[in-house]
Design an enzyme around this catalytic site. Structure first.
Site, short mmCIF file in Angstrom:
data_model
loop_
_atom_site.label_atom_id
_atom_site.label_comp_id
_atom_site.label_asym_id
_atom_site.label_seq_id
_atom_site.Cartn_x
_atom_site.Cartn_y
_atom_site.Cartn_z
N HIS A 49 5.68 -128.01 -19.59
CA HIS A 49 4.35 -128.33 -20.15
C HIS A 49 4.58 -128.92 -21.55
O HIS A 49 5.29 -129.91 -21.68
CB HIS A 49 3.53 -127.03 -20.14
CG HIS A 49 2.06 -127.16 -20.42
ND1 HIS A 49 1.41 -128.35 -20.54
CD2 HIS A 49 1.10 -126.20 -20.61
CE1 HIS A 49 0.11 -128.13 -20.79
NE2 HIS A 49 -0.10 -126.83 -20.84
N HIS A 53 3.89 -136.09 -13.52
CA HIS A 53 2.68 -135.36 -13.88
C HIS A 53 2.00 -134.91 -12.61
O HIS A 53 2.00 -135.62 -11.61
CB HIS A 53 1.74 -136.24 -14.71
CG HIS A 53 0.77 -135.44 -15.50
ND1 HIS A 53 -0.41 -134.99 -14.99
CD2 HIS A 53 0.84 -134.98 -16.78
CE1 HIS A 53 -1.04 -134.29 -15.92
NE2 HIS A 53 -0.30 -134.26 -17.01
N ASP A 61 4.59 -136.88 -23.26
CA ASP A 61 5.70 -136.30 -24.01
C ASP A 61 6.90 -137.23 -24.12
O ASP A 61 7.80 -137.00 -24.92
CB ASP A 61 6.15 -134.98 -23.38
CG ASP A 61 5.09 -133.91 -23.55
OD1 ASP A 61 4.49 -133.86 -24.63
OD2 ASP A 61 4.84 -133.15 -22.61
N1 CMC Z 1 12.45 -135.83 -12.88
C1 CMC Z 1 12.94 -135.89 -11.62
N2 CMC Z 1 12.25 -135.55 -10.52
C2 CMC Z 1 11.00 -135.14 -10.69
C3 CMC Z 1 10.40 -135.04 -11.96
C4 CMC Z 1 11.17 -135.41 -13.08
N3 CMC Z 1 10.67 -135.35 -14.32
N4 CMC Z 1 9.14 -134.59 -11.84
C5 CMC Z 1 8.95 -134.40 -10.53
N5 CMC Z 1 10.07 -134.73 -9.84
C6 CMC Z 1 10.25 -134.72 -8.39
C7 CMC Z 1 10.32 -133.29 -7.86
O1 CMC Z 1 11.65 -132.82 -7.85
C8 CMC Z 1 9.74 -133.46 -6.49
O2 CMC Z 1 10.74 -134.08 -5.68
P1 CMC Z 1 10.88 -133.68 -4.11
O3 CMC Z 1 9.59 -134.12 -3.47
O4 CMC Z 1 12.08 -134.40 -3.65
O5 CMC Z 1 11.04 -132.18 -4.09
C9 CMC Z 1 8.65 -134.51 -6.67
O6 CMC Z 1 9.06 -135.28 -7.81
C10 CMC Z 1 7.29 -133.90 -6.94
O7 CMC Z 1 7.38 -133.09 -8.09
P2 CMC Z 1 6.70 -131.68 -8.28
O8 CMC Z 1 7.66 -130.80 -9.03
O9 CMC Z 1 6.18 -131.19 -6.97
O10 CMC Z 1 5.48 -132.07 -9.19
P3 CMC Z 1 4.56 -131.09 -9.99
O11 CMC Z 1 3.22 -131.69 -9.99
O12 CMC Z 1 4.68 -129.70 -9.48
O13 CMC Z 1 5.20 -131.09 -11.47
C11 CMC Z 1 5.69 -131.67 -13.69
C12 CMC Z 1 4.70 -131.83 -12.54
C13 CMC Z 1 5.10 -132.33 -14.94
C14 CMC Z 1 5.87 -130.18 -14.00
C15 CMC Z 1 7.03 -132.31 -13.31
O14 CMC Z 1 6.84 -133.69 -13.06
C16 CMC Z 1 8.10 -132.11 -14.37
O15 CMC Z 1 8.75 -131.07 -14.38
N6 CMC Z 1 8.30 -133.11 -15.30
C17 CMC Z 1 9.25 -132.95 -16.38
C18 CMC Z 1 8.66 -132.08 -17.49
C19 CMC Z 1 7.59 -132.82 -18.26
O16 CMC Z 1 7.76 -133.95 -18.70
N7 CMC Z 1 6.46 -132.12 -18.50
C20 CMC Z 1 5.36 -132.66 -19.31
C21 CMC Z 1 4.11 -132.87 -18.51
S1 CMC Z 1 2.89 -133.87 -19.38
C22 CMC Z 1 2.41 -132.91 -20.73
C23 CMC Z 1 1.54 -131.80 -20.34
O17 CMC Z 1 0.35 -132.02 -20.12
O18 CMC Z 1 2.05 -130.67 -20.23
#
Ligand code: CMC
Length: 434
Positions: free
Chosen positions: A268, A307, A363
């Site tokens: 986050h 996201h 971010d």
């Molecule tokens: N790098 C590589 N792979 C990713 C990433 C990433 N940053 N984000 C998602 N994926 C992949 C994930 O592994 C999954 O792949 P698969 O379908 O093969 O298992 C697919 O994309 C879908 O991801 P998810 O984890 O199901 O997506 P989510 O909606 O649960 O998570 C997130 C959203 C923001 C937590 C995630 O994208 C992440 O961890 N990003 C990196 C951390 C980050 O930058 N966070 C800041 C978010 S914006 C500021 C805020 O509002 O907090």
């Protein structure tokens, strides 16, 4: 029967049900009547991580993740970032309308006169180790304010709520600045009422021996824009924490501490600090392809990418990019920008990121900009928490005044043993390796 409805046939019983559809949703409680017999509890939904569940009605922030739209109270983020101050936007988010001139003057005056911290809170901060993380100090100090303002427990009293809102918005920059000064061993600087919200924050962070702090107007303006971009983001992890904790009628200082704790995580708000660490690890443009391969192999995530809601682009990242130009004109380019731009270019052409709709989020660029502006990475998430306090408080107000809301209490699917007889310790045998 509602005109929009869902017909359900329960194949266990062949019974049919009509479930009303309202605002594109069905009410989970309407499923409870779907039962196999009188002893059946009734059907529930299962939605880990709230992937497809609306937990509230909200009139604060609108996001269309596919189109990359973000609006506060109907106003596009790009217009607000270009034309308003943060305190004006905080007023809009909290009270639903942009303030008139007299309303804004009064609001700014009220916030300005709530920036001081009680001296005991200052001493509380002094107890932290010199290398304590600023987010840990911020979370604890906000929680400790609950002891300074015991009347904040009157969460059903609108006047008390307004007073706590002003205190929290006023004091967050002071706490944030003190965490930084503590880490660096510098004396705390008291707020200066002659300065604007962001200038005063910069004063409390960076003033040394000079009698009056002069903020660089370009940096102060850029910080104000960054604060606007971070002010609210509907039902994200920390807003959800705020609503859940405050739904027990905990006071707002404790609830804000819970929300800030949720924000601190690297998935986050903690991501902005992680992006900088990641760019340091990558080190140079030539190392990017190898780094991307490791991300694709699942070794780690590309921080600042992806996201839950935005599947096209994050409009906040776009605004940061245009705001960054004015900052870099004053500060010179952050050398990490080159690496970040190349990382973005390579990632956006890669099938892995295209297929999963992974784009730079707020971010990805905020950290680079913060660093160029003179902030050290360990306070990046604190810089997110200051403006988000306005959003958390707006979510809290909305929740507490919504007659449909009750204490937040999800259900579970129990997967443990159903019932077992107690076994005395001497009869328990050797357990399998733990
Ligand atoms: N790098 C590589 N792979 C990713 C990433 C990433 N940053 N984000 C998602 N994926 C992949 C994930 O592994 C999954 O792949 P698969 O379908 O093969 O298992 C697919 O994309 C879908 O991801 P998810 O984890 O199901 O997506 P989510 O909606 O649960 O998570 C997130 C959203 C923001 C937590 C995630 O994208 C992440 O961890 N990003 C990196 C951390 C980050 O930058 N966070 C800041 C978010 S914006 C500021 C805020 O509002 O907090």
């Amino acid at each position: 029967m509602s005109e929009e409805a869902l017909s359900i046939i329960d194949k266990r019983t062949q019974a049919t049900y009509e479930i009303p559809i309202c605002d594109g949703t069905i009410r989970a409680m309407d499923l409870r009547k779907i039962k196999t017999g009188p002893d059946d509890f009734g059907l529930m939904t299962y939605d880990p991580a709230f992937m497809n569940t609306s937990s509230c009605r909200s009139g604060i922030t609108f996001i269309d993740g596919d189109k990359g739209i973000l609006r506060y109270r109907g106003y596009p983020i790009e217009q607000l970032a270009g034309k308003c101050t943060f305190l004006e936007v905080a007023y809009l988010i909290l009270f639903g309308e942009l303030p008139t001139e007299p309303q804004l003057t009064e609001w700014v005056d009220q916030i300005t006169h709530h920036t001081m911290l009680h001296e005991t809170s200052k001493r509380f901060l002094e107890g932290f180790r010199w290398n304590a993380h600023p987010m840990g100090m911020l979370v604890s100090t906000v929680a400790a304010l609950s002891t300074v303002y015991p009347e904040a427990k009157q969460v059903l009293d609108p006047d008390s709520r307004k007073l706590q809102i002003m205190r929290l918005i006023g004091k967050m920059p002071t706490i944030a600045a003190y965490t930084y000064r503590h880490t660096h061993g510098f004396p705390y600087i008291y707020p200066d009422n002659d300065l604007s919200y962001t200038e005063n924050f910069m004063n409390m962070l960076w003033r040394m021996m000079e009698p009056k702090y002069q903020a660089n107007p370009v940096i102060a303006k850029a910080l104000d824009i960054l604060f606007i971009l971070h002010a609210d983001h509907e039902q994200n992890c920390s807003a959800n924490a705020m609503r859940a904790v405050a739904s027990s009628q905990a006071d707002p200082f404790l609830s804000i501490a819970a929300a800030a704790a949720a924000l601190s995580g690297p998935l986050h708000g903690g991501a902005n600090e992680e992006v900088l660490k990641m760019l340091d690890v990558i080190g140079s443009k030539s190392n990017i392809p190898a780094y991307i391969e490791k991300v694709k192999a699942g070794q780690f995530k590309l921080m600042g990418f992806g996201h839950r809601i935005y599947k096209n682009y994050d409009p906040r990242a776009n605004v940061i990019k245009w705001a960054a130009d004015s900052v870099f004109e004053v500060t010179g380019k952050n050398p990490k920008l080159e690496i970040a731009l190349e990382l973005e270019r390579i990632a956006l052409e890669d099938e892995y990121f295209i297929k999963r709709k992974l784009y730079p989020n707020v971010d990805f660029y905020s950290g680079i900009m913060y660093q160029a502006m003179g902030f050290s990475p360990e306070i990046f998430t604190v810089l997110f928490a200051i403006p988000r306090t306005a959003g958390w408080l707006a979510q809290w107000q909305e929740m507490i005044t919504d007659p449909e809301q009750k204490i937040a209490r999800p259900r579970q699917i129990y997967t443990g043993p159903m019932v077992r007889d107690f076994v005395p310790i001497e009869q328990r045998g050797v357990p399998a390796a733990v």
